[in-house]
Design a protein around this motif. Structure first.
Motif, PDB file in Angstrom:
ATOM      1  N   GLN A   6      -4.687  68.469 -59.597  1.00  0.00           N
ATOM      2  CA  GLN A   6      -4.101  69.621 -58.888  1.00  0.00           C
ATOM      3  C   GLN A   6      -4.652  69.725 -57.464  1.00  0.00           C
ATOM      4  O   GLN A   6      -3.913  69.979 -56.507  1.00  0.00           O
ATOM      5  N   GLN A   7      -5.992  69.524 -57.301  1.00  0.00           N
ATOM      6  CA  GLN A   7      -6.584  69.555 -55.959  1.00  0.00           C
ATOM      7  C   GLN A   7      -6.020  68.443 -55.095  1.00  0.00           C
ATOM      8  O   GLN A   7      -5.724  68.633 -53.896  1.00  0.00           O
ATOM      9  N   ALA A   8      -5.799  67.268 -55.708  1.00  0.00           N
ATOM     10  CA  ALA A   8      -5.225  66.145 -54.962  1.00  0.00           C
ATOM     11  C   ALA A   8      -3.792  66.467 -54.550  1.00  0.00           C
ATOM     12  O   ALA A   8      -3.361  66.139 -53.427  1.00  0.00           O
ATOM     13  N   ASN A   9      -3.037  67.152 -55.409  1.00  0.00           N
ATOM     14  CA  ASN A   9      -1.671  67.540 -55.051  1.00  0.00           C
ATOM     15  C   ASN A   9      -1.674  68.520 -53.876  1.00  0.00           C
ATOM     16  O   ASN A   9      -0.846  68.417 -52.958  1.00  0.00           O
ATOM     17  N   LYS A  10      -2.641  69.487 -53.939  1.00  0.00           N
ATOM     18  CA  LYS A  10      -2.721  70.433 -52.812  1.00  0.00           C
ATOM     19  C   LYS A  10      -3.069  69.698 -51.520  1.00  0.00           C
ATOM     20  O   LYS A  10      -2.495  69.976 -50.446  1.00  0.00           O
ATOM     21  N   ASP A  11      -4.032  68.770 -51.578  1.00  0.00           N
ATOM     22  CA  ASP A  11      -4.391  67.998 -50.386  1.00  0.00           C
ATOM     23  C   ASP A  11      -3.209  67.217 -49.861  1.00  0.00           C
ATOM     24  O   ASP A  11      -2.976  67.140 -48.640  1.00  0.00           O
ATOM     25  N   VAL A  12      -2.438  66.632 -50.766  1.00  0.00           N
ATOM     26  CA  VAL A  12      -1.248  65.865 -50.345  1.00  0.00           C
ATOM     27  C   VAL A  12      -0.235  66.784 -49.686  1.00  0.00           C
ATOM     28  O   VAL A  12       0.397  66.440 -48.671  1.00  0.00           O
ATOM     29  N   GLU A  13      -0.068  68.013 -50.209  1.00  0.00           N
ATOM     30  CA  GLU A  13       0.870  68.963 -49.590  1.00  0.00           C
ATOM     31  C   GLU A  13       0.414  69.331 -48.184  1.00  0.00           C
ATOM     32  O   GLU A  13       1.212  69.395 -47.236  1.00  0.00           O
ATOM     33  N   GLN A  14      -0.941  69.577 -48.020  1.00  0.00           N
ATOM     34  CA  GLN A  14      -1.454  69.899 -46.686  1.00  0.00           C
ATOM     35  C   GLN A  14      -1.252  68.732 -45.718  1.00  0.00           C
ATOM     36  O   GLN A  14      -0.884  68.905 -44.550  1.00  0.00           O
ATOM     37  N   ILE A  15      -1.466  67.508 -46.244  1.00  0.00           N
ATOM     38  CA  ILE A  15      -1.248  66.316 -45.396  1.00  0.00           C
ATOM     39  C   ILE A  15       0.206  66.213 -44.984  1.00  0.00           C
ATOM     40  O   ILE A  15       0.540  65.898 -43.832  1.00  0.00           O
ATOM     41  N   LEU A  16       1.122  66.510 -45.898  1.00  0.00           N
ATOM     42  CA  LEU A  16       2.546  66.459 -45.569  1.00  0.00           C
ATOM     43  C   LEU A  16       2.909  67.507 -44.527  1.00  0.00           C
ATOM     44  O   LEU A  16       3.721  67.262 -43.628  1.00  0.00           O
ATOM     45  N   ILE A  17       2.289  68.696 -44.658  1.00  0.00           N
ATOM     46  CA  ILE A  17       2.556  69.737 -43.631  1.00  0.00           C
ATOM     47  C   ILE A  17       2.080  69.262 -42.258  1.00  0.00           C
ATOM     48  O   ILE A  17       2.772  69.399 -41.234  1.00  0.00           O
ATOM     49  N   SER A  18       0.873  68.672 -42.216  1.00  0.00           N
ATOM     50  CA  SER A  18       0.337  68.181 -40.933  1.00  0.00           C
ATOM     51  C   SER A  18       1.215  67.082 -40.360  1.00  0.00           C
ATOM     52  O   SER A  18       1.529  67.063 -39.160  1.00  0.00           O
ATOM     53  N   THR A  19       1.647  66.143 -41.216  1.00  0.00           N
ATOM     54  CA  THR A  19       2.517  65.058 -40.732  1.00  0.00           C
ATOM     55  C   THR A  19       3.841  65.622 -40.243  1.00  0.00           C
ATOM     56  O   THR A  19       4.434  65.132 -39.274  1.00  0.00           O
ATOM     57  N   GLY A  20       4.348  66.689 -40.871  1.00  0.00           N
ATOM     58  CA  GLY A  20       5.590  67.307 -40.399  1.00  0.00           C
ATOM     59  C   GLY A  20       5.420  67.916 -39.014  1.00  0.00           C
ATOM     60  O   GLY A  20       6.301  67.779 -38.149  1.00  0.00           O
ATOM     61  N   LYS A  21       4.281  68.584 -38.808  1.00  0.00           N
ATOM     62  CA  LYS A  21       4.037  69.154 -37.482  1.00  0.00           C
ATOM     63  C   LYS A  21       3.913  68.071 -36.427  1.00  0.00           C
ATOM     64  O   LYS A  21       4.454  68.173 -35.320  1.00  0.00           O
ATOM     65  N   VAL A  22       3.218  66.985 -36.785  1.00  0.00           N
ATOM     66  CA  VAL A  22       3.071  65.873 -35.828  1.00  0.00           C
ATOM     67  C   VAL A  22       4.427  65.281 -35.501  1.00  0.00           C
ATOM     68  O   VAL A  22       4.750  64.965 -34.345  1.00  0.00           O
ATOM     69  N   THR A  23       5.274  65.163 -36.460  1.00  0.00           N
ATOM     70  CA  THR A  23       6.618  64.604 -36.244  1.00  0.00           C
ATOM     71  C   THR A  23       7.431  65.502 -35.320  1.00  0.00           C
ATOM     72  O   THR A  23       8.115  65.029 -34.403  1.00  0.00           O
ATOM     73  N   LYS A  24       7.359  66.830 -35.563  1.00  0.00           N
ATOM     74  CA  LYS A  24       8.116  67.739 -34.706  1.00  0.00           C
ATOM     75  C   LYS A  24       7.608  67.684 -33.259  1.00  0.00           C
ATOM     76  O   LYS A  24       8.394  67.682 -32.307  1.00  0.00           O
ATOM     77  N   ARG A  25       6.276  67.653 -33.060  1.00  0.00           N
ATOM     78  CA  ARG A  25       5.742  67.591 -31.709  1.00  0.00           C
ATOM     79  C   ARG A  25       6.116  66.294 -31.014  1.00  0.00           C
ATOM     80  O   ARG A  25       6.424  66.275 -29.820  1.00  0.00           O
ATOM     81  N   SER A  26       6.136  65.191 -31.762  1.00  0.00           N
ATOM     82  CA  SER A  26       6.538  63.914 -31.148  1.00  0.00           C
ATOM     83  C   SER A  26       8.010  63.963 -30.734  1.00  0.00           C
ATOM     84  O   SER A  26       8.396  63.431 -29.684  1.00  0.00           O
ATOM     85  N   GLU A  27       8.832  64.640 -31.528  1.00  0.00           N
ATOM     86  CA  GLU A  27      10.243  64.779 -31.149  1.00  0.00           C
ATOM     87  C   GLU A  27      10.375  65.617 -29.877  1.00  0.00           C
ATOM     88  O   GLU A  27      11.195  65.310 -28.990  1.00  0.00           O
TER      89      GLU A  27
END
Length: 387
Positions: A344-365
């Protein structure tokens, strides 16, 4: 007067009349001859005319025959030419067909030869199998002769029944659960003594079936022989059952029931069908007649009882093992729960990583869009500069 020469037809003829009569007769004969000659000439003329007609007719026939012959000659010549061409065509066709048939025949012969070779090889293999089977049959016949020799001897017959019984008991029970030819406290030796669980008395198995009396019964032919053989077999069985009940029943040492082993299912079935009184007498004396299948079933029951006793003896060990097993299961459950929390902790970490990657993608756009706007303004300024 004239002289009368003769008389005829009621009158007299003179010489003159006679001469005249003679001349008239000559004249009549001459006329008749002339008429006959004329008729003959006319017939000759008619025959000549007919002959001439026939000759003419023959000449016409000959002409027709010559014409027909010439036509036939032409037709024969034409037919000979036709036959010649047809013969050459037929010869060519026959040659082609013969060549084709020869080719097919050669091919068929080759295929037949191959198949024959395969069949011969298979036949050789089957003959080899038959040879092996024949050798096996010869060995079996030798064994059958040996078996017949065994059954011909009383001691050998007893050994044969003893061997079958020992094989069934040894296959079904552990070595410590039975004893062959054991000595009892009364110095009698049964064929087999089976040790029963829970300190129960031992079970006696006797394999001395009176097979000789049974064979005499089977060999009997006349009603008197059959009657004597039945009486002899019934008497031998009663004596043997009585001997078992007297020798092998010892209170506290042997079980109150003994087995009389019959080494054949057919004999067992025939005894129950034809000698019901013997079966009932044996039961009254606590002797059970058993066949190989019934003995095998009884041995399996004893084996199950021994296994059950052994399990009861080791019940505390089983309970301890079950307790240890439950402890191991609880420990495993705790570790699974810890592993689940880690997941469960690993799933939460993966969700946070996905949120960060989404923000990075939007800023690069956004950065990419700003780059495009600057490029467009530079191009517009270049267009406005004077040449």
């Amino acid at each position: 007067m004239e002289q009368v020469l003769f008389s005829a037809f009621g009158r007299d003829f003179t010489s003159t009349e006679t001469v005249l009569l003679f001349l008239a007769t000559l004249l009549v004969l001459s006329i008749a001859a002339i008429i006959t000659i004329m008729r003959a000439n006319r017939r000759r003329q008619d025959d000549a005319i007919a002959l001439a007609q026939r000759n003419a007719e023959m000449e016409r026939h000959m002409a027709d025959l010559m014409r027909v012959q010439s036509e036939m000659t032409g037709r024969m010549h034409t037919m000979s030419e036709i036959f010649g061409s047809r013969t050459s065509d037929l010869a060519r066709l026959l040659t082609e067909r013969i060549e084709g048939a020869s080719h097919r025949t050669n091919q068929s012969v080759n295929e037949t030869r191959v198949k024959t070779e395969e069949s011969l090889s298979k036949l050789n293999e089957r003959l080899a199998v038959i040879d092996r089977a024949q050798s096996t049959i010869a060995e079996l016949s030798t064994e059958v002769v040996s078996l017949r020799d065994i059954l011909a001897n009383k001691q050998s017959r007893g050994a044969f029944g003893q061997g079958r019984m020992e094989a069934i008991v040894a296959d079904g029970l552990p070595a410590a659960s039975f004893n062959f030819q054991a000595t009892l406290s009364n110095n009698n030796r049964p064929d087999c003594l089976v040790t029963l669980p829970n300190d129960a008395p031992n079970l006696v198995i006797d394999a001395k079936f009176p097979l000789e009396a049974w064979q005499r019964l089977q060999a009997a032919e006349s009603p008197e022989e059959i009657k004597q053989a039945i009486a002899s077999f019934r008497n031998d069985m009663k004596v043997h059952i009585k001997a078992i009940s007297e020798k092998y029943f010892i209170p506290g040492e042997t079980h109150d029931t003994a087995f009389l082993f019959v080494p054949s299912e057919a004999i067992f079935a025939d005894i129950h069908e034809r000698f019901e009184d013997i079966v009932q007498q044996a039961l009254r004396q606590r002797v059970v007649i058993v066949s190989p299948s019934l003995l095998m079933l009884s041995i399996q029951v004893v084996q199950a009882l021994l296994r059950d006793v052994k399990m009861r003896e080791q019940a505390h060990i089983i309970q301890q093992e079950v307790s240890n097993l439950l402890t191991d299961v609880g420990r495993l459950s705790d570790r699974v729960l810890k592993l689940q929390s880690h997941f469960q902790q690993a799933n939460k970490d993966v969700e946070q990583i996905l949120i960060s990657t989404g923000k990075v993608t939007k800023r690069s756009e956004r950065i990419e869009q700003m780059d495009f706007e600057d490029r467009d303004s530079n191009e517009d300024k270049t267009k406005q500069l004077p040449l």
